[in-house]
Write an enzyme that holds these catalytic residues in place. Structure first.
Site, PDB file in Angstrom:
ATOM      1  CE1 TYR A   4      13.675 -44.957   0.196  1.00  0.00           C
ATOM      2  CE2 TYR A   4      14.995 -46.501   0.153  1.00  0.00           C
ATOM      3  CZ  TYR A   4      14.661 -45.357   0.407  1.00  0.00           C
ATOM      4  OH  TYR A   4      15.394 -44.989   1.658  1.00  0.00           O
ATOM      5  N   GLY A   5      10.525 -47.179  -5.272  1.00  0.00           N
ATOM      6  CA  GLY A   5      10.359 -47.751  -6.683  1.00  0.00           C
ATOM      7  C   GLY A   5      10.282 -46.521  -7.838  1.00  0.00           C
TER       8      GLY A   5
ATOM      9  CG  ASP B 202      11.944 -51.609   2.717  1.00  0.00           C
ATOM     10  OD1 ASP B 202      12.289 -51.746   1.559  1.00  0.00           O
ATOM     11  OD2 ASP B 202      10.742 -51.671   2.857  1.00  0.00           O
ATOM     12  CB  SER B 203      11.156 -47.584   0.775  1.00  0.00           C
ATOM     13  OG  SER B 203      10.579 -48.461   0.677  1.00  0.00           O
TER      14      SER B 203
ATOM     15  CD  GLU C 218       5.017 -48.237   3.587  1.00  0.00           C
ATOM     16  OE1 GLU C 218       4.687 -47.475   4.644  1.00  0.00           O
ATOM     17  OE2 GLU C 218       5.905 -49.046   3.617  1.00  0.00           O
TER      18      GLU C 218
ATOM     19  CB  CYS D  79       8.510 -55.463  -4.013  1.00  0.00           C
ATOM     20  SG  CYS D  79       8.282 -53.986  -3.134  1.00  0.00           S
ATOM     21  CB  THR D  80      10.908 -56.698   0.943  1.00  0.00           C
ATOM     22  OG1 THR D  80      11.094 -55.291   1.027  1.00  0.00           O
ATOM     23  CG2 THR D  80      12.233 -57.250   0.751  1.00  0.00           C
ATOM     24  CG  HIS D  81       6.457 -52.702   0.667  1.00  0.00           C
ATOM     25  ND1 HIS D  81       7.650 -52.240   0.395  1.00  0.00           N
ATOM     26  CD2 HIS D  81       5.713 -51.739   1.334  1.00  0.00           C
ATOM     27  CE1 HIS D  81       7.751 -51.188   0.970  1.00  0.00           C
ATOM     28  NE2 HIS D  81       6.668 -50.937   1.577  1.00  0.00           N
TER      29      HIS D  81
ATOM     30  CB  CYS E 152      15.040 -52.177   0.065  1.00  0.00           C
ATOM     31  SG  CYS E 152      14.383 -51.076  -1.150  1.00  0.00           S
TER      32      CYS E 152
HETATM   33  N1  DGL Z   1      10.181 -52.848  -0.257  1.00  0.00           N
HETATM   34  C1  DGL Z   1      10.821 -52.131  -1.461  1.00  0.00           C
HETATM   35  C2  DGL Z   1      11.539 -53.060  -2.395  1.00  0.00           C
HETATM   36  O1  DGL Z   1      11.689 -54.149  -1.855  1.00  0.00           O
HETATM   37  C3  DGL Z   1      10.850 -50.698  -1.672  1.00  0.00           C
HETATM   38  C4  DGL Z   1       9.361 -50.468  -2.315  1.00  0.00           C
HETATM   39  C5  DGL Z   1       9.245 -48.917  -2.541  1.00  0.00           C
HETATM   40  O2  DGL Z   1       9.553 -48.007  -1.543  1.00  0.00           O
HETATM   41  O3  DGL Z   1       8.662 -48.756  -3.647  1.00  0.00           O
HETATM   42  O4  DGL Z   1      11.481 -52.811  -3.481  1.00  0.00           O
END
Ligand code: DGL
Length: 238
Positions: free
Chosen positions: A39-40, A7-8, A143, A172-174, A70
């Protein structure tokens, strides 16, 4: 089986946590690209370069399969990664899309990063009423562990959409890190879907856990321990 996840940053740890609980007997190698997060807001071209670097790092750790933990990379680069590499590469999005198509849900709200929403992966692949909502403020707040205003931010994003939805997809996995806050904001009666709950893999026999980040500091180490609920972790910089 030796399973690589990337993931990021911290988000994919929510996927790792679910897998450790459901399938503890695997060798897991996690890679968070904290040097390049978020990454978004990246372009597809930028995401492909980063995703390849992440896959190649995991390949150097001799994994047998890779789970793209991710949503942003999954929605923008999965096909390309599958074409480029010989080992099995799966994502958290495929089981989610399958599940939504088979479900009785009619009105679905997906919250995700800009790049995921911009890919329209859910709208294009799920045969239901899909409402797509980008929520770019959340990843930096998570984060940096700056959650003081999180309920207000969630209300601002979500309040207008809540009347008519059957399920809220955490695209989003966050976002599962915020599950308790999200529950409070949307109320107990709204279904919330955590994509990691839908992944199915085998449960093997050898247990191990390796965690790497491309940039590491005390905050990342603390957050990782808190998210996984494990204290004696070895976390390396790579
Ligand atoms: N956890 C990520 C996702 O599922 C990336 C979030 C990010 O870095 O913006 O999209």
């Amino acid at each position: 089986m030796r399973i690589g996840l990337f993931d990021s940053g911290l988000g994919g740890l929510t996927v790792l946590k679910t897998l450790l609980k459901k399938y503890p007997n695997n060798e897991y190698v996690y890679y968070g690209d904290t040097l390049n997060i978020p990454y978004g807001d990246k372009t597809k071209e930028e995401l492909i370069i980063l995703a390849k670097k992440n896959v190649e790092f995991l390949l150097s750790k001799k994994v047998d399969m890779i789970i793209v933990a991710c949503g942003t990379v999954s929605s923008n680069c999965l096909d390309i990664l599958k074409e480029l590499y010989d080992i099995p590469i799966v994502s958290i999005l495929e089981p989610t899309i399958d599940y939504l198509n088979r479900s009785n849900y009619r009105n679905i709200l997906v919250m995700a990063t800009h790049a995921t929403i911009n890919s329209h992966i859910f709208k294009n692949n799920v045969n239901k009423n899909i409402c797509e909502l980008e929520t770019p403020k959340l990843v930096p707040m998570i984060e940096n562990n700056k959650l003081l205003d999180i309920e207000e931010v969630l209300h601002d994003y979500l309040d207008d959409y809540l009347n008519n939805i059957d399920v809220l997809v955490l695209g989003c996995t966050h976002y599962p890190i915020l599950k308790d806050y999200i529950k409070k904001v949307v109320g107990e009666n709204t279904n919330i879907l955590d994509m990691s709950d839908l992944i199915k893999i085998d449960n093997d026999s050898n247990k191990s856990l390796e965690i790497y980040f491309s940039k590491i500091d005390n905050k990342i180490i603390e957050n990782t321990k808190n998210i996984l609920g494990i204290n004696d972790l070895i976390i390396k910089n790579n």
